[in-house]
Design a protein around this motif. Sequence first.
Motif, PDB file in Angstrom:
ATOM      1  N   LYS A  28     -43.494  23.190 -62.845  1.00 58.63           N
ATOM      2  CA  LYS A  28     -44.805  23.573 -62.309  1.00 58.63           C
ATOM      3  C   LYS A  28     -44.687  24.386 -61.019  1.00 58.63           C
ATOM      4  CE  LYS A  28     -46.645  19.418 -62.023  1.00 58.63           C
ATOM      5  NZ  LYS A  28     -45.575  18.557 -62.578  1.00 58.63           N
ATOM      6  N   ARG A  29     -43.545  24.254 -60.329  1.00 56.14           N
ATOM      7  CA  ARG A  29     -43.398  24.891 -59.015  1.00 56.14           C
ATOM      8  C   ARG A  29     -42.593  26.185 -59.061  1.00 56.14           C
ATOM      9  NH1 ARG A  29     -42.114  21.461 -54.176  1.00 56.14           N
ATOM     10  NH2 ARG A  29     -43.829  20.023 -54.005  1.00 56.14           N
ATOM     11  N   VAL A  30     -42.149  26.582 -60.236  1.00 57.16           N
ATOM     12  CA  VAL A  30     -41.246  27.734 -60.279  1.00 57.16           C
ATOM     13  C   VAL A  30     -41.889  28.953 -60.929  1.00 57.16           C
ATOM     14  CG1 VAL A  30     -39.189  26.265 -60.366  1.00 57.16           C
ATOM     15  CG2 VAL A  30     -40.178  27.143 -62.499  1.00 57.16           C
ATOM     16  N   VAL A  31     -41.305  30.093 -60.597  1.00 60.00           N
ATOM     17  CA  VAL A  31     -41.550  31.328 -61.324  1.00 60.00           C
ATOM     18  C   VAL A  31     -40.173  31.816 -61.773  1.00 60.00           C
ATOM     19  CG1 VAL A  31     -42.321  33.720 -61.138  1.00 60.00           C
ATOM     20  CG2 VAL A  31     -43.634  31.908 -60.050  1.00 60.00           C
ATOM     21  N   GLU A  33     -37.827  34.773 -63.604  1.00 58.98           N
ATOM     22  CA  GLU A  33     -37.719  36.123 -64.146  1.00 58.98           C
ATOM     23  C   GLU A  33     -36.361  36.278 -64.808  1.00 58.98           C
ATOM     24  OE1 GLU A  33     -35.773  38.782 -62.768  1.00 58.98           O
ATOM     25  OE2 GLU A  33     -35.748  38.512 -60.581  1.00 58.98           O
ATOM     26  N   GLU A  56     -33.540  34.871 -62.273  1.00 59.20           N
ATOM     27  CA  GLU A  56     -33.883  34.472 -60.901  1.00 59.20           C
ATOM     28  C   GLU A  56     -34.950  33.382 -61.015  1.00 59.20           C
ATOM     29  OE1 GLU A  56     -33.497  34.983 -56.638  1.00 59.20           O
ATOM     30  OE2 GLU A  56     -32.488  36.214 -58.130  1.00 59.20           O
ATOM     31  N   VAL A  58     -37.449  31.299 -58.798  1.00 64.10           N
ATOM     32  CA  VAL A  58     -38.063  31.138 -57.478  1.00 64.10           C
ATOM     33  C   VAL A  58     -38.784  29.807 -57.486  1.00 64.10           C
ATOM     34  CG1 VAL A  58     -39.771  32.027 -55.850  1.00 64.10           C
ATOM     35  CG2 VAL A  58     -38.349  33.615 -57.159  1.00 64.10           C
ATOM     36  N   SER A  59     -38.323  28.885 -56.662  1.00 61.68           N
ATOM     37  CA  SER A  59     -38.934  27.556 -56.597  1.00 61.68           C
ATOM     38  C   SER A  59     -39.745  27.454 -55.313  1.00 61.68           C
ATOM     39  CB  SER A  59     -37.839  26.491 -56.630  1.00 61.68           C
ATOM     40  OG  SER A  59     -38.427  25.211 -56.661  1.00 61.68           O
ATOM     41  N   PHE A  60     -41.046  27.328 -55.475  1.00 55.13           N
ATOM     42  CA  PHE A  60     -41.920  27.288 -54.301  1.00 55.13           C
ATOM     43  C   PHE A  60     -41.907  25.907 -53.662  1.00 55.13           C
ATOM     44  CE2 PHE A  60     -43.684  30.972 -56.453  1.00 55.13           C
ATOM     45  CZ  PHE A  60     -43.991  31.806 -55.399  1.00 55.13           C
ATOM     46  N   VAL A  61     -42.008  25.876 -52.352  1.00 59.15           N
ATOM     47  CA  VAL A  61     -42.253  24.632 -51.626  1.00 59.15           C
ATOM     48  C   VAL A  61     -43.658  24.706 -51.023  1.00 59.15           C
ATOM     49  CG1 VAL A  61     -39.826  24.181 -51.134  1.00 59.15           C
ATOM     50  CG2 VAL A  61     -41.181  25.482 -49.494  1.00 59.15           C
ATOM     51  N   GLY A  62     -44.207  23.526 -50.710  1.00 52.77           N
ATOM     52  CA  GLY A  62     -45.580  23.461 -50.234  1.00 52.77           C
ATOM     53  C   GLY A  62     -45.720  23.805 -48.767  1.00 52.77           C
ATOM     54  N   GLY A  63     -46.951  24.165 -48.404  1.00 55.60           N
ATOM     55  CA  GLY A  63     -47.269  24.481 -47.018  1.00 55.60           C
ATOM     56  C   GLY A  63     -47.862  25.861 -46.899  1.00 55.60           C
ATOM     57  N   GLY A  64     -48.946  25.948 -46.129  1.00 57.52           N
ATOM     58  CA  GLY A  64     -49.566  27.271 -45.997  1.00 57.52           C
ATOM     59  C   GLY A  64     -50.734  27.244 -45.050  1.00 57.52           C
TER      60      GLY A  64
ATOM     61  N   LEU B  35     -51.839  30.256 -43.317  1.00 64.72           N
ATOM     62  CA  LEU B  35     -51.336  31.599 -43.630  1.00 64.72           C
ATOM     63  C   LEU B  35     -52.487  32.584 -43.745  1.00 64.72           C
ATOM     64  CD1 LEU B  35     -48.657  30.724 -46.361  1.00 64.72           C
ATOM     65  CD2 LEU B  35     -48.225  31.407 -43.996  1.00 64.72           C
ATOM     66  N   ASP B 122     -51.502  26.511 -50.260  1.00 64.07           N
ATOM     67  CA  ASP B 122     -50.628  25.506 -49.650  1.00 64.07           C
ATOM     68  C   ASP B 122     -49.823  24.722 -50.675  1.00 64.07           C
ATOM     69  OD1 ASP B 122     -52.880  24.213 -50.583  1.00 64.07           O
ATOM     70  OD2 ASP B 122     -53.313  23.152 -48.721  1.00 64.07           O
ATOM     71  N   SER B 147     -43.205  30.990 -49.169  1.00 64.50           N
ATOM     72  CA  SER B 147     -42.648  29.682 -49.492  1.00 64.50           C
ATOM     73  C   SER B 147     -41.705  29.246 -48.379  1.00 64.50           C
ATOM     74  CB  SER B 147     -41.885  29.761 -50.823  1.00 64.50           C
ATOM     75  OG  SER B 147     -41.334  28.505 -51.153  1.00 64.50           O
TER      76      SER B 147
END
Lengths: 64, 209
Positions: A28-31, A33, A56, A58-64, B35, B122, B147
């Motif tokens: 659920k956290r990755v994209v 390619e 590739e 890309v594993s997202f981590v939380g926070g924003g 952000l 987030d 990220s």
Amino acid sequence: MVKVNGAALDADGMTVSALLAQEQYDEKRVVVECNLEIVPKAQYAETILHDGDTIEIVSFVGGG
Amino acid sequence: MTRDEWDAALTERHGKALHERFSAGCAAVCGLGGLGSNIAIHLARAGVGQLRLFDFDTVDISNLNRQQYFPDQLGMEKTAALAQTLRRIAPYCKIIAQTVRLTPENIPVLLQGIPVICEAFDRADQKAMLTETVLTQLPEACLVAASGMAGLDSANAIRTRRILPRFYLCGDGQSDIADGMGLISARVAVCAAHQANMILRLLAGESEP
């Protein structure tokens, strides 16, 4: 061999789902390619990796 | 301040060619937290002509440590609160703010035709969802995502990478809010500034991070 995030892995014939599980990614956290094309999540289970593919993850981590 | 005075001031700072590119530019900011609120302010100050803002949330007291809102805006929709602030900063910026939760179904419709899209959510799963949807459904758009900006590690770990020709990723790639590290204004703002700078570079015609 399949190049995954720069490292050569013996993943020929694996599906994207199996690769993500083996490498302990949360789908659920990755994209993902493959050869510069995004693989949609709905196709992870049926997309088979081949010798020479470049992946590739890309594993997202939380926070924003 | 008249429109002519605004244009003259920015032209003096940025030069005519760059000011014309920014003025004609349009970017979407998806998520208006630490952000997104910072990114939108950077873009408005630079003179970007049109900003499209998307968020479903309201301003909460827990946001005030890092997000660009004020105590007198508590309870307001973030779209309305940020639009209010942006109009004070850049009164000639066209702001279209929509209070909506972005989904795989509505993203191709709501973000259609926007050349530069910024991911500023987030939650990690929502970041992945927006990234996959934009890159597969909107073939003309560039995406600038983020990220890894939690905690108080070195700001120098935050950088901008070009993952695909249309996909840029800012952050340290690791610092996860889920690991118990809080989000601290300065480091979140560093990441937001990376994203805003990449968006401005794209609007200026640059493609390298």
